[in-house]
Design a protein around this motif. Structure first.
Motif, PDB file in Angstrom:
ATOM      1  N   GLY A  27      -0.360  -2.974  -9.941  1.00  0.00           N
ATOM      2  CA  GLY A  27      -0.421  -4.133  -9.064  1.00  0.00           C
ATOM      3  C   GLY A  27       0.914  -4.862  -8.890  1.00  0.00           C
ATOM      4  O   GLY A  27       1.957  -4.326  -9.200  1.00  0.00           O
ATOM      5  N   CYS A  52       1.274   5.369  -4.792  1.00  0.00           N
ATOM      6  CA  CYS A  52       0.919   4.457  -5.884  1.00  0.00           C
ATOM      7  C   CYS A  52       0.049   5.145  -6.939  1.00  0.00           C
ATOM      8  O   CYS A  52      -1.013   5.679  -6.632  1.00  0.00           O
ATOM      9  N   ASN A 104       7.462  -5.760  -6.799  1.00  0.00           N
ATOM     10  CA  ASN A 104       7.886  -5.182  -5.518  1.00  0.00           C
ATOM     11  C   ASN A 104       8.785  -6.158  -4.752  1.00  0.00           C
ATOM     12  O   ASN A 104       9.201  -5.867  -3.628  1.00  0.00           O
ATOM     13  N   LYS A 122      11.589   0.239  -1.857  1.00  0.00           N
ATOM     14  CA  LYS A 122      10.772   1.342  -1.346  1.00  0.00           C
ATOM     15  C   LYS A 122      11.508   2.231  -0.352  1.00  0.00           C
ATOM     16  O   LYS A 122      11.228   3.426  -0.257  1.00  0.00           O
ATOM     17  N   ARG A 173       0.871  -1.195   0.000  1.00  0.00           N
ATOM     18  CA  ARG A 173       0.000   0.000   0.000  1.00  0.00           C
ATOM     19  C   ARG A 173       0.904   1.240   0.000  1.00  0.00           C
ATOM     20  O   ARG A 173       0.979   1.967   0.995  1.00  0.00           O
ATOM     21  N   CYS A 174       1.576   1.483  -1.107  1.00  0.00           N
ATOM     22  CA  CYS A 174       2.503   2.617  -1.165  1.00  0.00           C
ATOM     23  C   CYS A 174       1.706   3.917  -1.300  1.00  0.00           C
ATOM     24  O   CYS A 174       0.853   4.011  -2.188  1.00  0.00           O
TER      25      CYS A 174
HETATM   26  S1  SF4 Z   1       1.324  -1.373  -7.318  1.00  0.00           S
HETATM   27 FE1  SF4 Z   1       3.443  -0.868  -6.814  1.00  0.00          FE
HETATM   28  S2  SF4 Z   1       3.367   1.260  -6.094  1.00  0.00           S
HETATM   29 FE2  SF4 Z   1       1.242   0.441  -6.049  1.00  0.00          FE
HETATM   30  S3  SF4 Z   1       0.943  -0.322  -3.959  1.00  0.00           S
HETATM   31 FE3  SF4 Z   1       1.666  -2.036  -5.215  1.00  0.00          FE
HETATM   32  S4  SF4 Z   1       3.901  -2.049  -4.949  1.00  0.00           S
HETATM   33 FE4  SF4 Z   1       3.161  -0.059  -4.282  1.00  0.00          FE
END
Ligand code: SF4
Length: 228
Positions: free
Chosen positions: A70, A33, A97, A121, A29-30
């Motif tokens: 995603g 995003c 990720n 991150k 949950r960046c």
């Molecule tokens: S899609 Fe990428 S930027 Fe978005 S919440 Fe997931 S890891 Fe983070």
């Protein structure tokens, strides 16, 4: 599940004209995003066959496929899609990720991927801001080591903004990833769709801050790139 695809992209796969495929669902949950609308898994809008049919028609234009999200490694159909794209003669780049090293290991071993772009991150102690499950930090570490040793093209990349990461934080990331071929510093960009617009605000990351970040980590990598 394949939620969408961008037929032609010149920015998602370094050096290639690519089709970008978006897989919905993410375990992070960046706050910054940009694909926040597909963090929660959505019903598939396209099938693998739709993508392969499109690629077959555009074979003279497209060099490769970027699979992004995603988090694509959460999707059960990923390996099969990658295998079919590869056997159709296209290069494959995977954005991840890094939270599913078991999937990465298999994909690398089977030769299904040509380029991996892994988001890093924060320094390890700062990952909590981005996660839904703290145990994923260990998996991220395993993925970093695996990608460095995989013998394929790759990049690690970090989104940068003074409210997200201090220069000291960025230096810690550099020291952690030390020896990697390519590290990309991406300036934070505001858009109305981002998950938490209040976290970093509406100001883009200034070039001067990115330059400072690059200076702090240049010694750790063969190549450090700024992407604004
Ligand atoms: S899609 Fe990428 S930027 Fe978005 S919440 Fe997931 S890891 Fe983070």
């Amino acid at each position: 599940m394949i939620y969408d695809y961008m037929p032609v992209s010149t920015v998602d796969y370094p050096g290639k004209i690519a089709t970008t495929v978006f897989i919905s669902g993410c375990n992070f949950r960046c706050p910054y995003c940009h694909n926040s609308s597909i963090i929660v898994p959505k019903p598939a809008r396209y099938s693998p066959e739709d993508i392969l049919r499109y690629l077959a028609r555009r074979k003279n234009l497209i060099d490769g496929v970027c699979i992004t999200g995603g988090e694509p490694t959460l999707w059960k159909g990923l390996k099969s899609l990658m295998a079919q794209i590869k056997s159709s003669g296209f290069s494959v780049k995977l954005d991840t990720n890094g939270s599913r090293p078991d999937v990465l290991e298999d994909i690398i071993a089977k030769g299904l991927v040509d380029y991996i772009a892994m988001d890093v991150k924060a320094p390890l102690e700062g990952y909590r801001t981005f996660l839904t499950r703290v145990s994923d930090v260990e998996k991220v570490c395993i993925s970093v080591d695996m990608i460095k040793a995989a013998g394929i093209d790759y990049e690690f990349r970090t989104t940068v903004h003074p409210k997200l990461l201090s220069i000291d934080d960025i230096k810690k990331i550099g020291s952690w990833l030390k020896g990697a071929k390519k590290y990309v510093l991406q300036g934070y960009r505001y858009s109305p769709d981002i998950l938490d617009p209040e976290f970093c605000g509406r100001e883009f990351c200034e070039r001067a801050y990115l330059d400072k970040a690059k200076e702090a980590v240049d010694e750790y990598f063969e190549q450090v790139i700024i992407r604004e």
